[in-house]
Design an enzyme around this catalytic site. Sequence first.
Site, PDB file in Angstrom:
ATOM      1  N   GLU A 143      24.735 -20.227 -15.622  1.00  0.00           N
ATOM      2  CA  GLU A 143      25.922 -20.659 -16.387  1.00  0.00           C
ATOM      3  C   GLU A 143      26.712 -19.261 -16.992  1.00  0.00           C
ATOM      4  OE1 GLU A 143      26.448 -24.078 -18.771  1.00  0.00           O
ATOM      5  OE2 GLU A 143      24.257 -24.472 -18.091  1.00  0.00           O
ATOM      6  N   ASN A 193      23.068 -31.871 -17.727  1.00  0.00           N
ATOM      7  CA  ASN A 193      22.384 -31.794 -16.327  1.00  0.00           C
ATOM      8  C   ASN A 193      21.057 -30.655 -16.940  1.00  0.00           C
ATOM      9  OD1 ASN A 193      24.213 -31.605 -13.787  1.00  0.00           O
ATOM     10  ND2 ASN A 193      25.086 -31.828 -15.606  1.00  0.00           N
TER      11      ASN A 193
HETATM   12  N1  CDT Z   1      23.181 -27.564 -18.362  1.00  0.00           N
HETATM   13  C1  CDT Z   1      22.443 -27.038 -19.365  1.00  0.00           C
HETATM   14  O1  CDT Z   1      22.917 -26.439 -20.352  1.00  0.00           O
HETATM   15  N2  CDT Z   1      21.216 -26.968 -18.890  1.00  0.00           N
HETATM   16  C2  CDT Z   1      20.074 -26.420 -19.817  1.00  0.00           C
HETATM   17  C3  CDT Z   1      18.998 -26.066 -19.355  1.00  0.00           C
HETATM   18  C4  CDT Z   1      18.195 -25.076 -19.863  1.00  0.00           C
HETATM   19  S1  CDT Z   1      17.124 -24.239 -18.900  1.00  0.00           S
HETATM   20  C5  CDT Z   1      18.231 -22.810 -18.653  1.00  0.00           C
HETATM   21  C6  CDT Z   1      19.665 -27.362 -21.171  1.00  0.00           C
HETATM   22  O2  CDT Z   1      19.568 -27.083 -22.420  1.00  0.00           O
HETATM   23  O3  CDT Z   1      19.225 -28.576 -20.767  1.00  0.00           O
END
Ligand code: CDT
Length: 322
Positions: A143, A193
């Site tokens: 991201e 997600n």
């Molecule tokens: N989409 C998102 O922000 N997912 C994060 C994954 C964390 S691990 C890199 C979350 O905090 O659920």
Amino acid sequence: MSRILTIGAAQTGPIQRDDSRPDVVERLVALLREGADAGCDLVVFPELALTTFFPRWWVDDRAEFDNFFETEMPGPDTQPLFDEAARLGVGFHLGYAELTPDGHHYNTAILVERDGSVAGRYRKVHLPGHHEHEPWREFQHLERYYFEPGDGFNVFGAFGGVVGMAICNDRRWPETYRVLGLQGCELALIGYNTPVHYPPDPTQDVLAGFHNGLVLQSGAYQNGMWVVGVAKAGNEEGCVLLGESSIVAPSGEVRAVCSTDGDELVVAECDLDMCSNYKDTLFNFGYYRRPEVYGLITGQTGVEVPEDVAATLNPDDTTGTA
Ligand code: CDT
């Protein structure tokens, strides 16, 4: 006047890379109609609800992934969702990847009122993961490569109340809810997600559901607001995403929770007036907060152990000790 909103948490199952936008929008419309049948005023869809979670892949040229982004909202593919929402008189919240006319990329959510008008837009502030390709991972979380961060948490007058938005990783940070809470937020909408596997520390994998519930419930309770957390769930391109979408009351109690990893709608009646039970008593910010001793929260980013305390951890190092 009653401020009881019927809200649907519209979890989706996985969206595979080759699933077309019109097919995905059709799934969202089906959930919206189910919400209308259940009497919903508002249906909440997940983060990046129109595509697969593409930041799990690296491409050298980011522009190759611009096809995952929306350049207009509504656009030709999403217009049917807006049209159906207005026809049904049901509002919605939708997460998507946004590419602005001047070339900026954001992880975005919009709030659409029951008449189809856009009531608010939010761009994700806390971008998790990493900037660079890290081949040791089973899947990437890029991201920080594909998106720029948004610049703040705002609230919107919508659905007869004060509504805020946050996106996925934002929900793990208490500052998110508190900044919304300080603006009177009564309802926070949060799509996510969340891969169940966390490559930097797999000991956290079995706790993914626990941590999700923990942050949504504590955020709701500590700020006297309703919190609706909605997942894109299931096995998406080999990456398993957490479900457990839920609607949490200002008491911190879970009022509805999904039980599958697929497209699923759960509904709760959310009385916005219940927020004042907490906002006007135990969490009466104006009466009890002590911002004069909270300066570190906005004054620094990382941890800085005070020198005198650090010295006690390294007794051989006498620097700075009396
Ligand atoms: N989409 C998102 O922000 N997912 C994060 C994954 C964390 S691990 C890199 C979350 O905090 O659920």
